[in-house]
Design a protein around this motif. Structure first.
Motif, short mmCIF file in Angstrom:
data_model
loop_
_atom_site.label_atom_id
_atom_site.label_comp_id
_atom_site.label_asym_id
_atom_site.label_seq_id
_atom_site.Cartn_x
_atom_site.Cartn_y
_atom_site.Cartn_z
N ALA A 42 0.83 -1.21 0.00
CA ALA A 42 0.00 0.00 0.00
C ALA A 42 0.86 1.25 0.00
O ALA A 42 0.53 2.25 -0.66
N GLU A 43 1.96 1.24 0.73
CA GLU A 43 2.84 2.40 0.79
C GLU A 43 3.56 2.60 -0.54
O GLU A 43 3.69 3.73 -1.03
N LYS A 44 4.02 1.50 -1.12
CA LYS A 44 4.66 1.60 -2.44
C LYS A 44 3.69 2.15 -3.47
O LYS A 44 4.04 3.02 -4.27
N ALA A 45 2.47 1.64 -3.44
CA ALA A 45 1.46 2.09 -4.40
C ALA A 45 1.15 3.56 -4.21
O ALA A 45 0.97 4.30 -5.19
N TYR A 46 1.09 4.00 -2.95
CA TYR A 46 0.81 5.42 -2.68
C TYR A 46 1.91 6.30 -3.26
O TYR A 46 1.62 7.31 -3.93
N LEU A 47 3.16 5.95 -3.01
CA LEU A 47 4.26 6.77 -3.51
C LEU A 47 4.29 6.77 -5.04
O LEU A 47 4.58 7.80 -5.67
N GLN A 48 4.02 5.63 -5.64
CA GLN A 48 3.99 5.57 -7.10
C GLN A 48 2.88 6.46 -7.67
O GLN A 48 3.10 7.20 -8.64
N ARG A 99 0.96 11.51 -10.13
CA ARG A 99 0.03 12.65 -10.09
C ARG A 99 0.78 13.99 -10.02
O ARG A 99 0.29 15.00 -10.51
N LEU A 100 1.95 13.98 -9.38
CA LEU A 100 2.78 15.19 -9.32
C LEU A 100 3.57 15.41 -10.60
O LEU A 100 4.26 16.42 -10.73
N GLU A 101 3.47 14.45 -11.51
CA GLU A 101 4.16 14.51 -12.80
C GLU A 101 5.67 14.62 -12.64
O GLU A 101 6.36 15.38 -13.33
N LEU A 102 6.21 13.82 -11.73
CA LEU A 102 7.64 13.78 -11.51
C LEU A 102 8.27 12.73 -12.43
O LEU A 102 7.78 11.60 -12.52
N ASP A 103 9.35 13.11 -13.08
CA ASP A 103 10.08 12.17 -13.91
C ASP A 103 10.59 11.02 -13.03
O ASP A 103 11.11 11.26 -11.95
N PRO A 104 10.44 9.77 -13.49
CA PRO A 104 10.94 8.63 -12.68
C PRO A 104 12.40 8.77 -12.29
O PRO A 104 12.80 8.34 -11.20
N ALA A 105 13.21 9.37 -13.16
CA ALA A 105 14.62 9.54 -12.82
C ALA A 105 14.79 10.53 -11.67
O ALA A 105 15.69 10.36 -10.83
N LEU A 106 13.94 11.56 -11.61
CA LEU A 106 13.99 12.49 -10.49
C LEU A 106 13.51 11.81 -9.22
O LEU A 106 14.08 12.03 -8.13
N VAL A 107 12.49 10.99 -9.32
CA VAL A 107 12.01 10.23 -8.16
C VAL A 107 13.14 9.36 -7.60
O VAL A 107 13.34 9.28 -6.39
N ASP A 108 13.90 8.73 -8.48
CA ASP A 108 15.03 7.90 -8.03
C ASP A 108 16.06 8.75 -7.29
O ASP A 108 16.63 8.30 -6.28
#
Length: 245
Positions: A212-218, A223-232
């Protein structure tokens, strides 16, 4: 209006202290009941600022915010959030350009002053940004469903003991009572920099070892439109902050 900046400082700065009282992590002590007991002991023996740290520990449960390194908690909450997002964005930008990673210090927290990551430059200023980040942390803490009605009642009892003013109490109680509202969190991201900071504090608030926590962060990142590389890069910055002694 309550002092949101001070409350955010106490949430992030005090969160590590409560966990370190006997050297045991919340998970090793046996879950929410032991956390509540630890928080009660802590509240009974410390002053208001540290009591709020104990309250944050109870609220966040076994979350990652309680594992911040000593160096990280020496900074204010706004500086920590802005610094982590700023560092992640610098490294992300360098990577996109094929340049060397510019940041080696785990916590380059003075750099955001005067940049677009400076909390004072965000819509609503420092106070507005602090409210946004507190709201994001509380929302993230709800992601695994551990804050049920009984848990709310216990937390409300601790809020009453923490010496907060009426407006701060009302804010925390309203946020805790409200259902998880991802739309509200996302709407508060008035700028790309605020979006990165919201994600950073949400990641600090939870340790994503449950689905549930992983799904929330994903979902939050999407929704915040963050690039996956920036999330990393934000994830890496958070992990380094947790290890910074």
């Amino acid at each position: 209006m309550f002092d949101a900046k001070s409350l955010l400082d106490q949430f992030l700065g005090g969160a590590a202290g409560a966990a370190g009282q006997d050297g045991a992590s919340p998970k090793s002590r046996g879950g929410a009941d032991d956390l509540l007991s630890m928080g009660r002991d802590f509240l009974g023996s410390q002053g208001q600022g540290l009591a709020l740290g104990g309250l944050a520990g109870i609220l966040l449960g076994s979350k990652a915010g309680r594992k911040l390194g000593k160096k990280a908690v020496s900074y204010g909450g706004l500086a920590l959030a802005a610094g982590l997002a700023y560092k992640a964005y610098q490294n992300y930008s360098a990577s996109k350009q094929g340049a060397p990673r510019p940041q080696t210090d785990p916590l380059p927290l003075k750099a955001p002053a005067g940049t677009s990551f400076d909390p004072a430059r965000q819509p609503g200023g420092e106070s507005g940004m602090a409210v946004t980040l507190l709201t994001a942390m509380i929302a993230a803490a709800k992601a695994d469903g551990h804050i049920d009605r009984d848990e709310q009642t216990r937390i409300f009892d601790k809020i009453d003991e923490a010496g907060l003013d009426s407006e701060a109490k009302a804010f925390l109680m309203d946020e805790l009572r409200a259902p998880l509202d991802l739309d509200k969190v996302v709407r508060a991201a008035a700028t790309p920099e605020a979006a990165a900071e919201i994600y950073a504090v949400s990641r600090l608030a939870i340790d994503p070892d449950h689905a549930a926590e992983k799904a929330y962060l994903q979902m939050l990142a999407a929704r915040l439109e963050l690039d996956p590389a920036l999330v990393d890069e934000i994830e890496l910055a958070v992990r380094e902050a947790q290890l910074a002694g």
